[in-house]
Design a protein around this motif. Sequence first.
Motif, PDB file in Angstrom:
ATOM      1  N   LEU A 158      15.202  33.367  30.273  1.00  0.00           N
ATOM      2  CA  LEU A 158      16.393  34.082  29.807  1.00  0.00           C
ATOM      3  C   LEU A 158      16.321  35.546  30.191  1.00  0.00           C
ATOM      4  N   LYS A 159      17.399  36.061  30.781  1.00  0.00           N
ATOM      5  CA  LYS A 159      17.512  37.482  31.089  1.00  0.00           C
ATOM      6  C   LYS A 159      18.882  37.954  30.648  1.00  0.00           C
ATOM      7  N   ILE A 160      18.927  39.101  29.999  1.00  0.00           N
ATOM      8  CA  ILE A 160      20.197  39.744  29.674  1.00  0.00           C
ATOM      9  C   ILE A 160      20.166  41.107  30.338  1.00  0.00           C
ATOM     10  N   LEU A 161      21.207  41.387  31.130  1.00  0.00           N
ATOM     11  CA  LEU A 161      21.242  42.686  31.794  1.00  0.00           C
ATOM     12  C   LEU A 161      22.599  43.332  31.629  1.00  0.00           C
ATOM     13  N   VAL A 162      22.608  44.655  31.746  1.00  0.00           N
ATOM     14  CA  VAL A 162      23.846  45.429  31.798  1.00  0.00           C
ATOM     15  C   VAL A 162      23.988  45.942  33.223  1.00  0.00           C
ATOM     16  N   ASN A 163      25.228  46.137  33.657  1.00  0.00           N
ATOM     17  CA  ASN A 163      25.445  46.594  35.024  1.00  0.00           C
ATOM     18  C   ASN A 163      26.601  47.587  35.096  1.00  0.00           C
ATOM     19  N   ALA A 164      26.576  48.391  36.136  1.00  0.00           N
ATOM     20  CA  ALA A 164      27.674  49.317  36.433  1.00  0.00           C
ATOM     21  C   ALA A 164      27.727  49.489  37.939  1.00  0.00           C
ATOM     22  N   GLY A 165      28.887  49.843  38.434  1.00  0.00           N
ATOM     23  CA  GLY A 165      29.005  50.013  39.874  1.00  0.00           C
ATOM     24  C   GLY A 165      30.371  50.511  40.288  1.00  0.00           C
ATOM     25  N   ALA A 166      30.640  50.378  41.567  1.00  0.00           N
ATOM     26  CA  ALA A 166      31.900  50.865  42.131  1.00  0.00           C
ATOM     27  C   ALA A 166      32.256  50.013  43.333  1.00  0.00           C
ATOM     28  N   GLY A 167      33.495  50.118  43.747  1.00  0.00           N
ATOM     29  CA  GLY A 167      33.963  49.364  44.902  1.00  0.00           C
ATOM     30  C   GLY A 167      35.447  49.564  45.097  1.00  0.00           C
ATOM     31  N   ALA A 168      36.157  48.462  45.297  1.00  0.00           N
ATOM     32  CA  ALA A 168      37.597  48.525  45.551  1.00  0.00           C
ATOM     33  C   ALA A 168      38.266  47.296  44.961  1.00  0.00           C
ATOM     34  N   MET A 169      39.541  47.460  44.624  1.00  0.00           N
ATOM     35  CA  MET A 169      40.369  46.340  44.201  1.00  0.00           C
ATOM     36  C   MET A 169      41.628  46.335  45.053  1.00  0.00           C
ATOM     37  N   ASN A 170      42.005  45.139  45.512  1.00  0.00           N
ATOM     38  CA  ASN A 170      43.185  44.975  46.352  1.00  0.00           C
ATOM     39  C   ASN A 170      44.236  44.178  45.575  1.00  0.00           C
ATOM     40  N   PHE A 171      45.468  44.676  45.576  1.00  0.00           N
ATOM     41  CA  PHE A 171      46.585  44.033  44.888  1.00  0.00           C
ATOM     42  C   PHE A 171      47.617  43.618  45.929  1.00  0.00           C
ATOM     43  N   SER A 172      47.951  42.325  45.961  1.00  0.00           N
ATOM     44  CA  SER A 172      48.933  41.804  46.925  1.00  0.00           C
ATOM     45  C   SER A 172      50.049  41.094  46.186  1.00  0.00           C
ATOM     46  N   PRO A 173      51.214  41.745  46.010  1.00  0.00           N
ATOM     47  CA  PRO A 173      52.337  41.076  45.334  1.00  0.00           C
ATOM     48  C   PRO A 173      52.937  39.997  46.223  1.00  0.00           C
ATOM     49  N   ASP A 174      53.349  38.907  45.596  1.00  0.00           N
ATOM     50  CA  ASP A 174      53.961  37.787  46.320  1.00  0.00           C
ATOM     51  C   ASP A 174      55.460  38.064  46.486  1.00  0.00           C
ATOM     52  N   VAL A 175      55.750  39.064  47.295  1.00  0.00           N
ATOM     53  CA  VAL A 175      57.125  39.484  47.574  1.00  0.00           C
ATOM     54  C   VAL A 175      57.230  39.675  49.074  1.00  0.00           C
ATOM     55  N   GLN A 176      58.314  39.181  49.666  1.00  0.00           N
ATOM     56  CA  GLN A 176      58.487  39.306  51.107  1.00  0.00           C
ATOM     57  C   GLN A 176      58.446  40.781  51.520  1.00  0.00           C
ATOM     58  N   ASP A 177      57.690  41.060  52.563  1.00  0.00           N
ATOM     59  CA  ASP A 177      57.538  42.405  53.135  1.00  0.00           C
ATOM     60  C   ASP A 177      56.801  43.402  52.225  1.00  0.00           C
ATOM     61  N   ALA A 178      56.253  42.930  51.100  1.00  0.00           N
ATOM     62  CA  ALA A 178      55.496  43.841  50.235  1.00  0.00           C
ATOM     63  C   ALA A 178      54.113  44.072  50.838  1.00  0.00           C
ATOM     64  N   GLU A 179      53.655  45.314  50.786  1.00  0.00           N
ATOM     65  CA  GLU A 179      52.331  45.656  51.308  1.00  0.00           C
ATOM     66  C   GLU A 179      51.275  45.432  50.242  1.00  0.00           C
ATOM     67  N   SER A 180      50.118  44.966  50.666  1.00  0.00           N
ATOM     68  CA  SER A 180      48.999  44.937  49.732  1.00  0.00           C
ATOM     69  C   SER A 180      48.407  46.341  49.690  1.00  0.00           C
ATOM     70  N   LYS A 181      47.872  46.708  48.538  1.00  0.00           N
ATOM     71  CA  LYS A 181      47.305  48.044  48.342  1.00  0.00           C
ATOM     72  C   LYS A 181      45.879  47.912  47.841  1.00  0.00           C
ATOM     73  N   THR A 182      45.000  48.754  48.373  1.00  0.00           N
ATOM     74  CA  THR A 182      43.599  48.761  47.964  1.00  0.00           C
ATOM     75  C   THR A 182      43.284  50.116  47.337  1.00  0.00           C
ATOM     76  N   TYR A 183      42.590  50.088  46.192  1.00  0.00           N
ATOM     77  CA  TYR A 183      42.272  51.297  45.448  1.00  0.00           C
ATOM     78  C   TYR A 183      40.781  51.347  45.119  1.00  0.00           C
ATOM     79  N   PHE A 184      40.252  52.555  45.030  1.00  0.00           N
ATOM     80  CA  PHE A 184      38.885  52.762  44.543  1.00  0.00           C
ATOM     81  C   PHE A 184      38.807  52.213  43.123  1.00  0.00           C
ATOM     82  N   ALA A 185      37.685  51.583  42.781  1.00  0.00           N
ATOM     83  CA  ALA A 185      37.523  50.987  41.451  1.00  0.00           C
ATOM     84  C   ALA A 185      36.092  51.160  40.968  1.00  0.00           C
TER      85      ALA A 185
END
Length: 193
Positions: A114-141
């Motif tokens: 058994l191991k229990i750990l805590v974590n923290a970090g950083a990266g990116a999240m990408n959001f892609s709406p299901d709408v014609q011609d909508a752009e996906s957007k990526t943000y720092f997270a």
Amino acid sequence: MKSLHAVAVLVALGFGLSSPAMAQRPEQPWMIEAHAGYYVPTFDISDLVDASFGFGGGIGYFVTPKVIVMGEVDYSRHGGAKIEGSEATGPDVDVLHFMGKLGYVVYGSPDGKLKILVNAGAGAMNFSPDVQDAESKTYFAINAGAKLYYMFARNVGLVVSPQGDIAFTSKDDGFTGSTAWVWPFSAGLVLNF
């Protein structure tokens, strides 16, 4: 900017803590996990999308018995939330999470199962709406969470993991606030080698 500074300090501290103990690296330092669960948007983004099922995977390397460096990717497709004062809903949105994390084992059972750990970090999240011609957007997270590992065999075990991923979004892109919080609550299998 303060959050980016805090993440940098945490990562530097983790690597600093791990350096003297490199000789104590575990016999099987690598972990690979696959997980699935419920991905819950909160605060402003919950006005736009509903909670949904999602899945993901990750890889980690224990640089010491207590410190692990991890990379994870998660995917969830969120149905559009009901528009206030209407029977209509907003568009579905695909969300991809890309996170680099540093974890620290806060508890390990004497038998090593058994191991229990805590974590923290950083990266990116990408959001892609299901709408014609909508752009996906990526943000720092940024990310913070915990993981519980239970190894029921030498190389195979279970992982349960609540995580919080926060993207720094823009109102100009249709978000109702400056952050988008999505909480992956997942469970799955882990292999170590």
